[in-house]
Design a protein around this motif. Structure first.
Motif, PDB file in Angstrom:
ATOM      1  N   VAL A 167      -9.470   6.711  -0.318  1.00  0.00           N
ATOM      2  CA  VAL A 167      -8.491   6.355   0.711  1.00  0.00           C
ATOM      3  C   VAL A 167      -9.011   6.691   2.106  1.00  0.00           C
ATOM      4  CG1 VAL A 167      -6.139   6.711   1.552  1.00  0.00           C
ATOM      5  CG2 VAL A 167      -6.614   6.778  -0.907  1.00  0.00           C
ATOM      6  N   LYS A 168      -9.061   5.670   2.972  1.00  0.00           N
ATOM      7  CA  LYS A 168      -9.542   5.878   4.338  1.00  0.00           C
ATOM      8  C   LYS A 168      -8.848   4.913   5.284  1.00  0.00           C
ATOM      9  CE  LYS A 168     -14.194   7.244   2.822  1.00  0.00           C
ATOM     10  NZ  LYS A 168     -13.867   7.177   1.377  1.00  0.00           N
ATOM     11  N   VAL A 169      -8.607   5.366   6.518  1.00  0.00           N
ATOM     12  CA  VAL A 169      -8.130   4.479   7.577  1.00  0.00           C
ATOM     13  C   VAL A 169      -9.062   4.660   8.765  1.00  0.00           C
ATOM     14  CG1 VAL A 169      -6.161   3.693   8.928  1.00  0.00           C
ATOM     15  CG2 VAL A 169      -5.771   4.955   6.807  1.00  0.00           C
ATOM     16  N   GLY A 179      -7.884  10.361   2.480  1.00  0.00           N
ATOM     17  CA  GLY A 179      -7.051  10.994   1.472  1.00  0.00           C
ATOM     18  C   GLY A 179      -7.724  12.220   0.884  1.00  0.00           C
ATOM     19  N   SER A 180      -6.924  13.088   0.332  1.00  0.00           N
ATOM     20  CA  SER A 180      -7.432  14.265  -0.388  1.00  0.00           C
ATOM     21  C   SER A 180      -6.650  14.383  -1.679  1.00  0.00           C
ATOM     22  CB  SER A 180      -7.273  15.533   0.444  1.00  0.00           C
ATOM     23  OG  SER A 180      -7.690  16.670  -0.301  1.00  0.00           O
ATOM     24  N   ARG A 181      -7.389  14.379  -2.803  1.00  0.00           N
ATOM     25  CA  ARG A 181      -6.740  14.410  -4.108  1.00  0.00           C
ATOM     26  C   ARG A 181      -6.355  15.810  -4.558  1.00  0.00           C
ATOM     27  NH1 ARG A 181     -11.534  11.195  -6.855  1.00  0.00           N
ATOM     28  NH2 ARG A 181     -12.596  12.489  -5.290  1.00  0.00           N
ATOM     29  N   ILE A 208      -7.833  -0.210   6.222  1.00  0.00           N
ATOM     30  CA  ILE A 208      -7.431   0.744   5.190  1.00  0.00           C
ATOM     31  C   ILE A 208      -8.254   0.438   3.947  1.00  0.00           C
ATOM     32  CG2 ILE A 208      -5.548   1.659   3.780  1.00  0.00           C
ATOM     33  CD1 ILE A 208      -3.605   0.449   5.853  1.00  0.00           C
ATOM     34  N   LEU A 209      -8.943   1.433   3.438  1.00  0.00           N
ATOM     35  CA  LEU A 209      -9.728   1.276   2.216  1.00  0.00           C
ATOM     36  C   LEU A 209      -9.039   2.014   1.071  1.00  0.00           C
ATOM     37  CD1 LEU A 209     -13.336   1.954   3.617  1.00  0.00           C
ATOM     38  CD2 LEU A 209     -12.178  -0.253   3.352  1.00  0.00           C
ATOM     39  N   MET A 210      -8.867   1.327  -0.055  1.00  0.00           N
ATOM     40  CA  MET A 210      -8.287   1.951  -1.240  1.00  0.00           C
ATOM     41  C   MET A 210      -8.861   1.290  -2.477  1.00  0.00           C
ATOM     42  SD  MET A 210      -4.245   2.630  -0.383  1.00  0.00           S
ATOM     43  CE  MET A 210      -4.054   3.676  -1.824  1.00  0.00           C
ATOM     44  N   CYS A 233       1.317   5.882  -0.767  1.00  0.00           N
ATOM     45  CA  CYS A 233       0.759   6.747   0.278  1.00  0.00           C
ATOM     46  C   CYS A 233       0.439   5.973   1.555  1.00  0.00           C
ATOM     47  CB  CYS A 233      -0.497   7.454  -0.217  1.00  0.00           C
ATOM     48  SG  CYS A 233      -1.951   6.380  -0.360  1.00  0.00           S
ATOM     49  N   ILE A 234       0.484   4.650   1.511  1.00  0.00           N
ATOM     50  CA  ILE A 234       0.079   3.842   2.664  1.00  0.00           C
ATOM     51  C   ILE A 234       0.870   4.171   3.934  1.00  0.00           C
ATOM     52  CG2 ILE A 234       0.010   1.483   3.581  1.00  0.00           C
ATOM     53  CD1 ILE A 234      -0.866   0.547   0.817  1.00  0.00           C
TER      54      ILE A 234
END
Length: 228
Positions: free
Chosen positions: A153-155, A111-113, A81-83, A93-94
């Motif tokens: 945000v990425k998984v 993620g999308s803002r 998970i990148l944040m 949001c995790i």
């Protein structure tokens, strides 16, 4: 499934304690790695008080991309998970992004803002306009339909992430990841996240000049026709 959360930070003493409070609930569930990218404030001092997190201290400011790559290599778990650690995106949001990731097997969750219908709204900030233009060009170049290719945000599966042979040491790491995944035709799913933009006087690090390196990286990956 097991996860390692990787968070790069630089000079975040004002918000670091709040970040650590938000992370507290996840300490026993996922591995948490924080990379202190050569901070010159009290960031290192605050992190030195922690004994439940993995901490990397860069000797000087080497860049977001360098920090993320270092964290990815250190991660012990199979999913990453990148944040960011600036609290523009809440750590709440995790669970949602993990849930989506476990439903969409063999996919990537980002993620999308902002939602598609509101992506051009509020274009009073030059950064917003820059995000929109980069996103538009990305979709054009890579034949995708994504709303926010620059969201932090990425998984992603660690083996896949390592196979991308990432080389960006700056903010362009985000677009390098997305560009190489798009060339591999990987399924990418977006999850809405709550975004509270910081201003420069609140610690915002991204500068307009960074947009040129992001644009250059996006185009160079496409021209080099990246393949694993």
């Amino acid at each position: 499934m097991n996860y390692s959360l990787i968070i790069p930070i630089y000079n975040e003493e004002k918000t670091l304690k709040e970040l650590l409070n938000q992370l507290e609930k996840y300490i026993h569930e996922i591995e948490i790695i924080i990379i202190n990218d050569g901070s010159t404030d009290k960031t290192k001092y605050i992190l030195d008080q922690q004994d439940k997190l993995k901490i990397i201290n860069n000797p000087y400011n080497k860049g977001k991309g360098y920090s993320l790559i270092s964290g990815i290599k250190l991660a012990a778990n199979e999913n990453i998970i990148l944040m960011d650690g600036d609290l523009e995106i809440d750590m709440k949001c995790i669970p949602e992004i993990i849930q989506k990731y476990e439903i969409e097997l063999d996919a990537i969750v980002v993620g999308s803002r902002w939602k598609k219908e509101s992506i051009t709204s509020g274009m009073t900030y030059i950064h917003n306009l820059g995000n929109y233009l980069i996103n538009f060009l990305f979709n054009f170049l890579y034949n995708t339909n994504l709303n926010d290719v620059l969201c932090c945000v990425k998984v992603i599966n660690k083996k896949l992430l390592m196979s991308l042979n990432l080389s960006s040491h700056a903010f362009s790491i985000e677009i390098e990841i997305m560009s190489k995944l798009a060339l591999l035709n990987k399924s990418i799913f977006e999850v809405d996240v709550i975004y509270n933009r910081r201003k420069k006087n609140e610690g915002k690090k991204l500068r307009i000049s960074d947009g040129w390196s992001i644009l250059g990286r996006m185009i160079s990956v496409k021209l080099n026709n990246y393949k694993t």
